[in-house]
Design a protein around this motif. Structure first.
Motif, short mmCIF file in Angstrom:
data_model
loop_
_atom_site.label_atom_id
_atom_site.label_comp_id
_atom_site.label_asym_id
_atom_site.label_seq_id
_atom_site.Cartn_x
_atom_site.Cartn_y
_atom_site.Cartn_z
N SER A 4 27.21 44.57 34.05
CA SER A 4 28.27 45.54 33.78
C SER A 4 28.43 46.41 35.03
O SER A 4 27.52 46.53 35.83
N ASP A 14 39.54 52.24 40.47
CA ASP A 14 39.69 50.82 40.15
C ASP A 14 39.08 49.99 41.28
O ASP A 14 39.02 50.41 42.41
N ASP A 16 37.88 45.60 42.39
CA ASP A 16 37.89 44.17 42.10
C ASP A 16 36.46 43.66 42.06
O ASP A 16 35.59 44.15 42.78
N VAL A 29 33.44 34.30 38.06
CA VAL A 29 34.06 35.41 37.32
C VAL A 29 34.92 36.18 38.30
O VAL A 29 34.54 36.37 39.46
N GLU A 30 36.09 36.64 37.84
CA GLU A 30 36.96 37.42 38.71
C GLU A 30 37.71 38.46 37.87
O GLU A 30 38.34 38.12 36.88
N HIS A 31 37.59 39.72 38.26
CA HIS A 31 38.31 40.82 37.61
C HIS A 31 39.08 41.57 38.69
O HIS A 31 38.56 41.79 39.78
N PHE A 32 40.30 41.99 38.37
CA PHE A 32 41.12 42.72 39.32
C PHE A 32 41.44 44.11 38.80
O PHE A 32 41.79 44.28 37.63
N ARG A 33 41.32 45.11 39.67
CA ARG A 33 41.72 46.49 39.43
C ARG A 33 41.22 47.01 38.09
O ARG A 33 41.98 47.48 37.27
N GLN A 34 39.92 46.95 37.90
CA GLN A 34 39.29 47.42 36.68
C GLN A 34 38.48 48.67 36.98
O GLN A 34 37.83 48.77 38.01
N GLY A 37 33.78 47.31 33.49
CA GLY A 37 33.84 46.01 32.85
C GLY A 37 32.47 45.38 32.68
O GLY A 37 31.47 45.86 33.21
N ASN A 38 32.47 44.29 31.95
CA ASN A 38 31.28 43.50 31.72
C ASN A 38 31.59 42.06 32.09
O ASN A 38 32.74 41.63 32.01
N PHE A 39 30.57 41.33 32.45
CA PHE A 39 30.74 39.90 32.69
C PHE A 39 29.50 39.18 32.22
O PHE A 39 28.40 39.73 32.19
#
Length: 158
Positions: A4, A14, A16, A29-34, A37-39
């Motif tokens: 996390s 924010d 990435d 795993v890919e997250h944008f402009r968060q 978050g958790n993965f």
């Protein structure tokens, strides 16, 4: 593997995130402009995995990120028939839950601190705008008194 993250300070809060398998450079795993978050993913192959945080869109603002990563096979050990002892399963289960609670408590503490900073910032802005409003109100009232006195003055023409 699970983890996390949370942006604590800087810019628009924010960021990435990319988790990359080192050998093939494949993004898992890919997250944008968060903001947070958790993965979670199952590592298909043995090897190194990179967790990368990116700040491309906000290069002028440095950001502070708090994150935690957990790797292990607690769930597999809990489900595995080889761990036959009830005590072993209980210890593993409790260990996982304590770890989750500790991480959740840390997350809530950081979030509370960030909300407190936001509240303090907002209250200082409200105070400043109230002082400006009061100053403008007094200035307008003084101007009105001056203008009305001049309007009702009796002017004598000789």
């Amino acid at each position: 593997m699970r983890g996390s993250y949370q942006v604590i300070d800087g810019g628009y809060l924010d960021i990435d995130l990319a988790v990359i398998y080192s050998r093939t450079q494949k993004k898992i795993v890919e997250h944008f402009r968060q903001e947070e978050g958790n993965f979670e993913f199952d590592a298909a192959e043995a090897g190194r995995y990179k967790v990368c945080f990116g700040n491309k869109l906000s290069t002028s603002a440095a950001k502070k990120v708090q994150f935690s990563i957990h790797a292990g096979r607690v769930d597999e050990l809990l489900e595995n028939e080889a761990t036959e002892g009830l005590a072993d399963k209980l210890v593993l289960s409790l260990g996982r839950r304590v770890s989750d609670l500790k991480e959740q408590e840390e997350y809530l503490r950081r979030r509370s601190e960030r909300h407190q900073r936001t509240t303090e910032s907002t209250s200082s802005r409200v105070l400043l705008s109230s002082l400006c409003e009061a100053f403008i109100l007094v200035a307008v009232n003084l101007w009105q008194i001056y203008y009305l006195r001049r309007f009702f003055e009796v002017k004598r023409i000789l």
